[in-house]
Motif scaffolding. Sequence first.
Motif, PDB file in Angstrom:
ATOM      1  N   SER A 168       7.214  -7.504   4.111  1.00  0.00           N
ATOM      2  CA  SER A 168       5.854  -6.994   4.237  1.00  0.00           C
ATOM      3  C   SER A 168       5.777  -5.509   3.885  1.00  0.00           C
ATOM      4  N   SER A 181       6.117  -5.077   0.125  1.00  0.00           N
ATOM      5  CA  SER A 181       4.899  -5.563  -0.539  1.00  0.00           C
ATOM      6  C   SER A 181       3.789  -4.525  -0.448  1.00  0.00           C
ATOM      7  N   ASP A 182       3.642  -3.929   0.734  1.00  0.00           N
ATOM      8  CA  ASP A 182       2.644  -2.864   0.880  1.00  0.00           C
ATOM      9  C   ASP A 182       2.942  -1.702  -0.061  1.00  0.00           C
ATOM     10  N   LEU A 195       0.637  -0.285  -3.175  1.00  0.00           N
ATOM     11  CA  LEU A 195       0.263   1.126  -3.175  1.00  0.00           C
ATOM     12  C   LEU A 195       0.794   1.830  -4.426  1.00  0.00           C
ATOM     13  N   PHE A 207      -3.889  -6.743  -2.828  1.00  0.00           N
ATOM     14  CA  PHE A 207      -3.930  -6.400  -1.407  1.00  0.00           C
ATOM     15  C   PHE A 207      -4.633  -7.493  -0.609  1.00  0.00           C
ATOM     16  N   HIS A 261      -2.342 -10.458  -0.346  1.00  0.00           N
ATOM     17  CA  HIS A 261      -1.192 -10.199   0.532  1.00  0.00           C
ATOM     18  C   HIS A 261      -1.590 -10.196   2.007  1.00  0.00           C
ATOM     19  N   GLN A 262      -2.709  -9.557   2.321  1.00  0.00           N
ATOM     20  CA  GLN A 262      -3.126  -9.428   3.721  1.00  0.00           C
ATOM     21  C   GLN A 262      -3.837 -10.673   4.231  1.00  0.00           C
ATOM     22  N   VAL A 320       4.824   4.626   2.904  1.00  0.00           N
ATOM     23  CA  VAL A 320       4.851   3.386   3.676  1.00  0.00           C
ATOM     24  C   VAL A 320       5.954   3.433   4.730  1.00  0.00           C
TER      25      VAL A 320
END
Length: 623
Positions: free
Chosen positions: A338, A341-342, A346, A527, A530-531, A570
């Motif tokens: 996670s 991925s963030d 970004l 995003f 993913h979220q 991150v």
Amino acid sequence: MSFVTIQALNGLSYASTLFLMAAGLTLIFGVTRIVNFAHGSFFMLGALFSAHWLVDWFPLWSESAWLYAAAMLLGAACAALTGAAAEFLLLRRLYGAPELYQLVATFGLSLALHDAMRWAFGPDEVFAPRFPGLKGAIALGGEYFPEYQAFTIALGPLVWLGLHLLLTRTAFGTRVRAATQDRGMLSALGINPAPLMLGTVVLGCALAGLGGALQLPREPAHLQMDVNVVVETFVVVVTGGLGSIAGAFLAALLIGLVHAFGISLMPQATLVLVFVTMALVLAVRPQGLLGKALDAGPQEVAHRFHRLPATRTGFLLLSAGFAGVAALAWVAGSYWQSLVSDALILLILGVSLQAMMALGGLVSFGHAAYFALGAYGAALAHTAWGWSLPGALAVGCAAALAVAAALGGVLVRSAGVYLAMLSLALAQVLWAAASQWVALTGGDNGLIGLNLVGDDTRPLFYALLVGLALLSIAVLGRLSRSTLGAALQAVRDAPQRAAASGLPVHWIKYRIYVESATLAGLAGGLFAAHQGAVFPSVASVSMSVDALLVILLGGVHQLWGSAAGAAILVWAAAELGRGFDYWRGALGLLVMVIMVAAPCGLLGLRWATLVRRGRVPVPGAQP
């Protein structure tokens, strides 16, 4: 008629508060050229200090009008002292930095001050008593208007008159006006600028603190006051014209009236109306109502874009190492999956902004607008039409492309702070629409339950993120070597010479703006997938700042700057947030340190050292 009168008076009362804020910000910018995003923090500090003084520490002061006023002045003094400390520790180290670095560094200052006030005053609202002697109301036809608000209406012109006299009848004011018009000449005349800049910052922060303290009889003091007021303060300053006190006064009146009538007639569109007003003024007068051409502020440390490693083999090896680290993160478990991925999403957002900033010199403080359009476009395509991931991503990109194509031609005619504020206006309008258009976006509840990526397709989606991140970096490197990249850098460095050479300056800037927005829309769609949910926060100021932090932390002019910046941001947010309530303040301190110690970004530290030693070509040389 009474309705119009009451709303006009409400607008004038609100305009007084805006003017106090805008006057302080204008003074600071005029002398120091610092675009202080933390100005709202001093407003909040004045309110909180005065409120606690009156409610918790010396409640008897609230029974006397003179002592109540003294408590307000103490709040202003507290803001002034804090401003002096901020100038000594941070701002004076930013006087040679570009405006964008100042914005980000002062945003870090606002994070640090916010958490410091939360630690010192606590998280609860503080309700101060009404001002003694001004608790009644004035009868106007069949309506009533509070006496205290009538007092604040009179206070605004008095403050303007006091500032006018200070700037025109004193030696300090003469030097301030001289510094506003030509700081270089003032230094050449042998006048030490340090006390002048310190005094200006102290005065500007005191005005902000006084504005916050004056709000106490009307609303409680709380920890959201800074964000609520600073955006509209920037609107006032830009609308009036950077560096113009009279312009700030006129703009405060205009925005105050628009705000008051908007709340009554179109409450859901009030924020939109405020930004539309600013956009209309800048469309007619690009430098604001009374703004004048100012001497050039500090420019970037260098314009040369660094494609390191320079060889194709080196790039492939570094890309392989990048993919290997991502693979290790996948093996390490869901937490690291996670987190990475963030960071990858970004990174893509950062590259989209880096392309237009590093090559085209276009500064955006509202790039979250296109990120949000991509996220909501993908989410709505999935929820309304049942489209899968490829189609949803295409819709998100198309939404960002359409808005950028429609508005980009107007936006890229501006530059510097004006372009940054116009882009911020667009993001705030979209944030307001996402928050209030409940039937379409779900409002604050958002769009949840998205199933664009399932458990069985999660590995493929993760691989897609890695591939798109590497592809975006590769395309950025290719763009910097292309004819378009050379044209962009020519337009950025010498726009008049580029136009005289026959380059279509406006078209070149418009093209990179639209392409950048489309890539940001892709990042927003990823995003959302993913979220599994989208909320209005995707269009918030903090999201735009995250995009800026990514490229500034790593290095605007470094090919792999977005990758380094995304990893740092991150990781820092995740690690500092573990069991540490004040992690945002710690992140703010980290941002300030990096902006001061490494203005070229962490990847540009070594290169900046070589520039100072004269061992590389001068800044602005062709790659």
